[in-house]
Design a protein around this motif. Structure first.
Motif, PDB file in Angstrom:
ATOM      1  N   LEU A   1     -59.650 -29.546 -27.581  1.00 16.93           N
ATOM      2  CA  LEU A   1     -58.657 -28.656 -27.814  1.00 16.93           C
ATOM      3  C   LEU A   1     -58.639 -26.878 -28.179  1.00 16.93           C
ATOM      4  O   LEU A   1     -59.339 -27.061 -29.159  1.00 16.93           O
ATOM      5  CB  LEU A   1     -57.710 -29.569 -28.778  1.00 16.93           C
ATOM      6  N   ARG A   2     -58.594 -26.197 -27.525  1.00 19.49           N
ATOM      7  CA  ARG A   2     -58.736 -24.593 -27.888  1.00 19.49           C
ATOM      8  C   ARG A   2     -57.558 -24.152 -28.043  1.00 19.49           C
ATOM      9  O   ARG A   2     -56.023 -24.117 -28.472  1.00 19.49           O
ATOM     10  CB  ARG A   2     -58.621 -24.668 -26.435  1.00 19.49           C
ATOM     11  N   THR A   3     -57.569 -23.084 -28.622  1.00 20.86           N
ATOM     12  CA  THR A   3     -56.563 -21.716 -29.358  1.00 20.86           C
ATOM     13  C   THR A   3     -56.880 -20.710 -28.639  1.00 20.86           C
ATOM     14  O   THR A   3     -55.733 -20.065 -28.772  1.00 20.86           O
ATOM     15  CB  THR A   3     -56.095 -22.116 -30.780  1.00 20.86           C
ATOM     16  N   ARG A   4     -57.416 -20.332 -28.663  1.00 28.14           N
ATOM     17  CA  ARG A   4     -57.958 -18.730 -27.710  1.00 28.14           C
ATOM     18  C   ARG A   4     -57.716 -18.940 -26.000  1.00 28.14           C
ATOM     19  O   ARG A   4     -57.792 -19.583 -25.492  1.00 28.14           O
ATOM     20  CB  ARG A   4     -59.032 -17.940 -27.993  1.00 28.14           C
ATOM     21  N   CYS A   5     -56.802 -17.891 -25.505  1.00 28.68           N
ATOM     22  CA  CYS A   5     -56.717 -17.305 -24.437  1.00 28.68           C
ATOM     23  C   CYS A   5     -57.942 -17.868 -23.687  1.00 28.68           C
ATOM     24  O   CYS A   5     -59.199 -16.387 -23.839  1.00 28.68           O
ATOM     25  CB  CYS A   5     -56.440 -16.336 -24.137  1.00 28.68           C
ATOM     26  N   PRO A   6     -57.977 -17.772 -22.414  1.00 25.55           N
ATOM     27  CA  PRO A   6     -59.475 -18.136 -21.608  1.00 25.55           C
ATOM     28  C   PRO A   6     -59.711 -16.710 -21.164  1.00 25.55           C
ATOM     29  O   PRO A   6     -60.655 -16.117 -20.771  1.00 25.55           O
ATOM     30  CB  PRO A   6     -59.116 -18.867 -21.129  1.00 25.55           C
ATOM     31  N   GLN A   7     -59.134 -15.708 -20.590  1.00 32.72           N
ATOM     32  CA  GLN A   7     -58.904 -14.949 -20.466  1.00 32.72           C
ATOM     33  C   GLN A   7     -59.146 -12.727 -21.323  1.00 32.72           C
ATOM     34  O   GLN A   7     -59.850 -12.208 -21.446  1.00 32.72           O
ATOM     35  CB  GLN A   7     -57.574 -14.056 -19.592  1.00 32.72           C
ATOM     36  N   CYS A   8     -58.249 -13.063 -22.448  1.00 36.07           N
ATOM     37  CA  CYS A   8     -57.987 -12.121 -23.469  1.00 36.07           C
ATOM     38  C   CYS A   8     -58.491 -12.509 -25.199  1.00 36.07           C
ATOM     39  O   CYS A   8     -58.954 -11.855 -25.328  1.00 36.07           O
ATOM     40  CB  CYS A   8     -57.035 -11.521 -23.550  1.00 36.07           C
ATOM     41  N   HIS A   9     -58.855 -13.774 -24.834  1.00 32.79           N
ATOM     42  CA  HIS A   9     -59.294 -14.094 -26.550  1.00 32.79           C
ATOM     43  C   HIS A   9     -57.980 -14.774 -27.834  1.00 32.79           C
ATOM     44  O   HIS A   9     -59.127 -14.608 -28.980  1.00 32.79           O
ATOM     45  CB  HIS A   9     -60.763 -13.863 -26.664  1.00 32.79           C
ATOM     46  N   ARG A  10     -57.103 -14.290 -27.007  1.00 30.76           N
ATOM     47  CA  ARG A  10     -56.223 -13.861 -28.537  1.00 30.76           C
ATOM     48  C   ARG A  10     -54.822 -15.368 -28.735  1.00 30.76           C
ATOM     49  O   ARG A  10     -55.654 -16.128 -27.233  1.00 30.76           O
ATOM     50  CB  ARG A  10     -55.281 -12.826 -28.404  1.00 30.76           C
ATOM     51  N   GLN A  11     -55.016 -15.600 -29.492  1.00 32.58           N
ATOM     52  CA  GLN A  11     -54.148 -16.956 -30.413  1.00 32.58           C
ATOM     53  C   GLN A  11     -52.548 -16.553 -29.560  1.00 32.58           C
ATOM     54  O   GLN A  11     -52.481 -15.919 -30.441  1.00 32.58           O
ATOM     55  CB  GLN A  11     -54.279 -17.280 -31.600  1.00 32.58           C
ATOM     56  N   SER A  12     -51.901 -18.052 -29.015  1.00 39.20           N
ATOM     57  CA  SER A  12     -51.069 -17.264 -29.445  1.00 39.20           C
ATOM     58  C   SER A  12     -50.078 -18.556 -30.053  1.00 39.20           C
ATOM     59  O   SER A  12     -50.864 -19.214 -30.263  1.00 39.20           O
ATOM     60  CB  SER A  12     -50.321 -18.278 -28.312  1.00 39.20           C
ATOM     61  N   PRO A  13     -49.027 -17.573 -31.195  1.00 37.98           N
ATOM     62  CA  PRO A  13     -48.215 -18.911 -32.275  1.00 37.98           C
ATOM     63  C   PRO A  13     -48.261 -19.921 -31.769  1.00 37.98           C
ATOM     64  O   PRO A  13     -46.935 -20.149 -30.495  1.00 37.98           O
ATOM     65  CB  PRO A  13     -47.520 -17.677 -32.596  1.00 37.98           C
ATOM     66  N   PHE A  14     -48.103 -20.715 -32.259  1.00 40.38           N
ATOM     67  CA  PHE A  14     -46.674 -22.489 -31.805  1.00 40.38           C
ATOM     68  C   PHE A  14     -44.991 -22.537 -32.431  1.00 40.38           C
ATOM     69  O   PHE A  14     -45.040 -22.573 -33.501  1.00 40.38           O
ATOM     70  CB  PHE A  14     -47.759 -23.271 -32.339  1.00 40.38           C
ATOM     71  N   VAL A  15     -44.483 -21.863 -31.822  1.00 38.82           N
ATOM     72  CA  VAL A  15     -43.593 -20.957 -32.634  1.00 38.82           C
ATOM     73  C   VAL A  15     -42.046 -21.093 -30.849  1.00 38.82           C
ATOM     74  O   VAL A  15     -43.583 -21.454 -29.580  1.00 38.82           O
ATOM     75  CB  VAL A  15     -43.229 -19.826 -32.583  1.00 38.82           C
ATOM     76  N   ILE A  16     -41.551 -21.217 -30.932  1.00 37.60           N
ATOM     77  CA  ILE A  16     -40.590 -21.341 -29.902  1.00 37.60           C
ATOM     78  C   ILE A  16     -39.677 -20.011 -29.937  1.00 37.60           C
ATOM     79  O   ILE A  16     -38.446 -19.257 -31.006  1.00 37.60           O
ATOM     80  CB  ILE A  16     -39.349 -22.049 -30.003  1.00 37.60           C
ATOM     81  N   ASN A  17     -39.611 -19.182 -29.241  1.00 40.97           N
ATOM     82  CA  ASN A  17     -39.261 -17.440 -29.136  1.00 40.97           C
ATOM     83  C   ASN A  17     -38.933 -17.531 -27.700  1.00 40.97           C
ATOM     84  O   ASN A  17     -39.506 -18.027 -26.825  1.00 40.97           O
ATOM     85  CB  ASN A  17     -39.682 -16.872 -30.311  1.00 40.97           C
ATOM     86  N   SER A  18     -38.261 -16.070 -27.549  1.00 39.51           N
ATOM     87  CA  SER A  18     -38.006 -15.753 -26.020  1.00 39.51           C
ATOM     88  C   SER A  18     -39.048 -15.732 -25.341  1.00 39.51           C
ATOM     89  O   SER A  18     -39.125 -15.419 -24.175  1.00 39.51           O
ATOM     90  CB  SER A  18     -36.850 -14.430 -26.265  1.00 39.51           C
TER      91      SER A  18
END
Length: 225
Positions: free
Chosen positions: A152-169
């Protein structure tokens, strides 16, 4: 000169209304109850609420801010909420999505200590290619996808940043994509609106069995293929 038949046909097609018209906030107010497009067959056992909302929003061309106001009227749409059972109103979710309580409870993390789940969005690239994210992916004890055995991955394959596990707009408007650069988590471009069950039956069964083992539920109401 008379326009040819092909040109006339293209002009008519250009004037057709979109398949999923964008609804305004007034049209989506609870009292108005517009016709909503969603099918239980689009879900796979153990599907996270984030994944469910992505499909719901895409099928109804629903902006993230509007969906957040419908779910959590007292929450800042940009700040959002962590998808825990204690932070969301299941009754309101059932009314909005028209899914069973068991499916919705399974889609949310229990009230676990912060070290028991990942604050960053974790994903399997093959699952993402099928338009699927499991609540199991967020558990600290789970290192690999139950179906594909991929890490399982957490980092974007393009920019390598992590997206938060939240529900927002912002998250809602980036289905199966990085919230920062909008790169797809899967291999290639994903068609979220597809209703075809692309995942193999054996993979769906592997997920169902793992959900039953880890969460103590079979996510009744969701097709196993």
């Amino acid at each position: 000169m008379q326009p040819d038949a092909c040109s006339q046909q293209r002009s008519c097609e250009a004037l057709k209304a979109p398949r999923f018209p964008i609804l305004t906030w007034d049209e989506w107010q609870p009292g108005r109850s517009p016709r909503r497009v969603f099918k239980i067959d689009w879900l796979i056992p153990g599907e996270s609420l984030v994944s469910i909302l992505w499909k719901f929003a895409c099928a109804n061309a629903l902006p993230g801010e509007v969906l957040m106001r419908l779910m959590c009227p007292d929450v800042d749409p940009l700040a959002g909420v962590i998808p825990l059972r204690s932070t969301l109103n299941l009754t309101e979710l059932r009314r909005l999505l028209r899914l069973s309580e068991n499916v919705l409870r399974t889609s949310l993390l229990d009230n676990l200590p912060r070290d028991r789940y990942h604050a960053a969005f974790r994903y399997c690239r093959q699952c993402a290619a099928h338009g699927y994210h499991s609540v199991l992916h967020q558990l600290a004890e789970e290192d690999r996808c139950a179906a594909h055995r991929q890490e399982l991955r957490t980092r974007c394959p393009q920019c390598h940043r992590q997206s938060p596990f939240v529900i927002n707009s912002s998250v809602i408007e980036a289905p199966f994509r990085c919230v920062w650069c909008r790169a797809h988590f899967c291999y290639g471009r994903l068609v979220v609106r597809s209703t075809t069950q692309a995942m193999r039956r054996q993979d769906r069964h592997a997920i169902r069995d793992r959900v039953l083992l880890r969460l103590g539920t079979d996510a009744s109401g969701v097709s196993n293929g």
